[in-house]
Design a protein around this motif. Structure first.
Motif, PDB file in Angstrom:
ATOM      1  N   ALA A 248      57.955   5.881  22.305  1.00 23.66           N
ATOM      2  CA  ALA A 248      57.287   6.889  23.136  1.00 23.66           C
ATOM      3  C   ALA A 248      57.679   6.752  24.602  1.00 23.66           C
ATOM      4  O   ALA A 248      57.466   7.671  25.390  1.00 23.66           O
ATOM      5  CB  ALA A 248      55.781   6.761  22.973  1.00 23.66           C
ATOM      6  N   LYS A 249      58.248   5.595  24.974  1.00 24.62           N
ATOM      7  CA  LYS A 249      58.647   5.407  26.379  1.00 24.62           C
ATOM      8  C   LYS A 249      60.074   5.886  26.657  1.00 24.62           C
ATOM      9  O   LYS A 249      60.504   5.930  27.807  1.00 24.62           O
ATOM     10  CB  LYS A 249      58.561   3.919  26.735  1.00 24.62           C
TER      11      LYS A 249
ATOM     12  N   ALA B 219      54.205  -0.625  14.698  1.00 26.20           N
ATOM     13  CA  ALA B 219      53.348  -0.293  15.858  1.00 26.20           C
ATOM     14  C   ALA B 219      54.118  -0.526  17.163  1.00 26.20           C
ATOM     15  O   ALA B 219      54.100   0.317  18.074  1.00 26.20           O
ATOM     16  CB  ALA B 219      52.082  -1.130  15.822  1.00 26.20           C
ATOM     17  N   ARG B 220      54.811  -1.663  17.239  1.00 27.35           N
ATOM     18  CA  ARG B 220      55.582  -1.939  18.470  1.00 27.35           C
ATOM     19  C   ARG B 220      56.714  -0.925  18.658  1.00 27.35           C
ATOM     20  O   ARG B 220      56.994  -0.481  19.772  1.00 27.35           O
ATOM     21  CB  ARG B 220      56.221  -3.325  18.385  1.00 27.35           C
TER      22      ARG B 220
ATOM     23  N   LYS C  97      56.833   2.105  17.580  1.00 32.62           N
ATOM     24  CA  LYS C  97      56.237   3.398  17.955  1.00 32.62           C
ATOM     25  C   LYS C  97      55.931   3.411  19.459  1.00 32.62           C
ATOM     26  O   LYS C  97      56.279   4.373  20.167  1.00 32.62           O
ATOM     27  CB  LYS C  97      54.946   3.569  17.140  1.00 32.62           C
ATOM     28  N   ASP C  98      55.332   2.336  19.957  1.00 37.39           N
ATOM     29  CA  ASP C  98      54.988   2.276  21.389  1.00 37.39           C
ATOM     30  C   ASP C  98      56.238   2.387  22.259  1.00 37.39           C
ATOM     31  O   ASP C  98      56.268   3.128  23.242  1.00 37.39           O
ATOM     32  CB  ASP C  98      54.275   0.953  21.716  1.00 37.39           C
ATOM     33  N   LEU C  99      57.266   1.642  21.879  1.00 35.35           N
ATOM     34  CA  LEU C  99      58.485   1.663  22.703  1.00 35.35           C
ATOM     35  C   LEU C  99      59.208   3.011  22.584  1.00 35.35           C
ATOM     36  O   LEU C  99      59.749   3.532  23.565  1.00 35.35           O
ATOM     37  CB  LEU C  99      59.418   0.510  22.294  1.00 35.35           C
TER      38      LEU C  99
ATOM     39  N   THR D 110      50.359   9.884  19.976  1.00 36.03           N
ATOM     40  CA  THR D 110      51.196   9.177  20.951  1.00 36.03           C
ATOM     41  C   THR D 110      51.931  10.179  21.828  1.00 36.03           C
ATOM     42  O   THR D 110      52.551  11.127  21.325  1.00 36.03           O
ATOM     43  CB  THR D 110      52.228   8.292  20.209  1.00 36.03           C
TER      44      THR D 110
END
Ligand code: NAD
Length: 506
Positions: free
Chosen positions: A326-327, A319-320, A322-324, A2
């Motif tokens: 990274a932003k 998972a959610r 982790k995605d956020l 990521t």
């Protein structure tokens, strides 16, 4: 792998020279009695941010003497609420006026992002205004039901000389959670900011003088826990110590003050859980979890550093998150786009990393980050947004303050089990729950052992709402009317009216 969002190469100019800070004693700026000084190197930019007088026991002695004399012989403790409120309101206006200057210094010494620093300074001004409202409205009680010949009055009086000791993570905000309330009560004070972030407290001293604060009411001594902090907690002329910092130092302050039985108010560490139920609004919960753990680089007593997710939704939630994560823009704190800045010191960065490594060794899985984060063009220390899953409740990463951008994820099967994990903790600062069922939220709010409970939100705070911890997170409360109460003594005045007292001896 990521990709993490990084902000580098801000164009903001650094100050031409370091800020120079001295002690404020009895209305005058003074060097240390032995002339010693210390430097603070910016954790984000590697430059000398400030050069401060390094206090001695003799400096504390002079500051406490000034505060004691001003309390015992000066007009301040007997001044009207109106006059105290007028001063506090003036200080609030001056804080607003100097917001940019204070924020820049706060960033350079602490490494926090400039946008956040500005918001904190604005919040601090609001605290001075709120305390002004308390100065005018505080009152005691009267008892008109004690019988025909008696009248009782309960007076509220300032407790006296207060030592205020603050940490590095929210330097200006935390001194503003204490000082205006102490002043509203009519106390006189000696303040010691953290040696990592001394300068914005010095600016506050300048603003107090400009606003017309009488000499000796507010004194500031810069320097280290030993000798400055220890002298401020053992001096018999001090009536109360209000401390925000680590539980370790909080305990040593309780021991140090026991010799003179001072009142002690403590705002200490936390390991604050958020419970995510399967019926939660997950978008909102993920955003709040990300905010809760990365805000102030996780160097926050209220950091939402452990989450308990229902096992049915755990993998989706991770998972959610982790995605956020990274932003979130990590990097140069002077860039307005940055949301997470530098780590306060090299030692602290090593401590954060050691927690992550120890967890991985014990079987936890690092799902994001887990390493230092070099930023191009900056000679500072940064740490990646980090998520550690498969954490069990007995691991140090689940129980102790990591104080970094590191999220620990635990799972549970039932609300009962979640509450039991939440309460099986040395700390009790704050806790939260995410559920669309109001009964679940209320059940949790009533049974979680923490000073603050958030339901379907995280880290919202208001001057009106008291803040403090249970268990090893502290004692006493700040903010709200309770924040003023801490600085007040209660005096009972019992009066006979008219009729002569019936004699004891016949
Ligand atoms: P710290 O305990 O190391 O230092 C806090 C202050 O105490 C500093 O000014 C330090 O110089 C001083 N000090 C050190 N030794 C002393 C002694 N023996 N006697 C008197 N003073 C002494 O804490 P820190 O590292 O600056 O701050 C981080 C800690 O603060 C974390 O544990 C965090 O959770 C806690 N904190 C709590 C709250 C809250 O409201 N509960 C808010 C912010 C920070």
């Amino acid at each position: 792998m990521t990709k993490i969002t990084v902000v580098a190469n801000s164009n903001t100019a650094l100050p031409a020279s370091p800020f120079k800070g001295c002690h404020l004693i009895d209305g005058a700026w003074q060097e240390s009695s032995d002339g010693a000084t210390f430097e603070r190197i910016s954790p984000s930019h590697g430059v000398v941010a400030s050069n401060s007088s390094r206090g001695t026991a003799a400096d504390v002695d002079a500051a406490v003497a000034a505060a004691r004399k001003t309390f015992d012989k000066g007009d301040w403790p007997l001044s009207s609420g109106k006059d105290r409120a007028t001063l506090l309101l003036k200080v609030a206006d001056l804080i607003d006026r100097d917001r940019e200057r204070i924020a820049l210094l706060e960033v350079l010494e602490s490494g926090k992002p400039i946008s956040q620093a500005k918001a904190e300074i604005e919040g601090a001004a609001d605290l001075w205004r709120f305390a002004a409202s308390l100065a005018r409205t505080m009152h005691g009680e009267s008892h008109n039901t004690l019988g025909r010949d008696m009248l009782g009055v309960v007076l509220k009086e300032p407790i006296g000389v207060v030592s205020i000791i603050t940490p590095w993570n929210f330097p200006f905000l935390i001194v503003s959670q204490k000082l205006p309330f102490a002043l509203a009560a009519g106390c006189t004070c000696v303040i010691k900011p953290s040696e990592m972030t001394p300068s914005t407290t010095v600016i506050l001293g300048e603003l107090l003088i400009e606003a017309g604060c009488p000499a000796g009411v507010v004194n500031i001594v810069l320097g280290f826990g030993d000798p400055v902090g220890t002298a401020m907690t053992t001096d018999p002329r001090v009536d109360m110590v209000t401390f925000t910092g680590s539980t370790r130092v909080g305990k040593s302050i309780v021991a140090a003050t026991s010799g003179t039985l001072k009142k002690v108010s403590l705002e200490l560490g936390g390991k604050n859980p958020q419970v995510i139920m399967p019926d939660a609004d997950l978008d909102s919960a993920v955003d709040a979890v990300v905010f809760g753990v990365y805000f102030n680089a996780g160097e926050c007593c209220n950091s939402g550093s452990r989450i308990l997710v229902h096992e049915d939704i755990a993998e989706d939630f991770i998972a959610r998150t982790k995605d956020l994560s990274a932003k979130v823009p990590f990097g140069d704190p002077l860039d307005p786009a940055t949301q997470v800045g530098a780590i306060i010191s090299a030692d602290h960065q090593a401590k954060i990393h050691a927690y992550v490594q120890a967890a991985a060794k014990s079987g936890a899985s690092v799902r994001l980050g887990g390493e230092a984060l070099p930023i191009d063009g900056l000679d500072g220390r940064f740490y990646q947004p980090t998520i550690v899953a498969d954490v069990s409740p007995d691991m140090p990463i689940a129980r102790e303050e990591v104080f970094g951008p590191v999220l620990s994820v635990l799972t549970f099967k039932t609300l009962e089990e979640a509450i039991s994990i939440v309460n099986d903790a040395e700390y009790g600062l704050s806790a939260g729950i995410w559920s669309e069922n109001v009964h679940t939220c209320l059940e949790f709010a009533r049974r979680a052992r923490a000073g603050t409970i958030w339901t379907n939100t995280w880290m919202d705070g208001f001057p009106e709402m008291p803040f403090g911890g249970m268990k090893e997170s502290g004692q006493g409360r700040e903010l709200g009317r309770y924040g003023l109460e801490e600085f007040l003594e209660t005096k009972t005045v019992t009066m006979r009216i008219g009729a002569t007292r019936s004699p004891w001896v016949a």
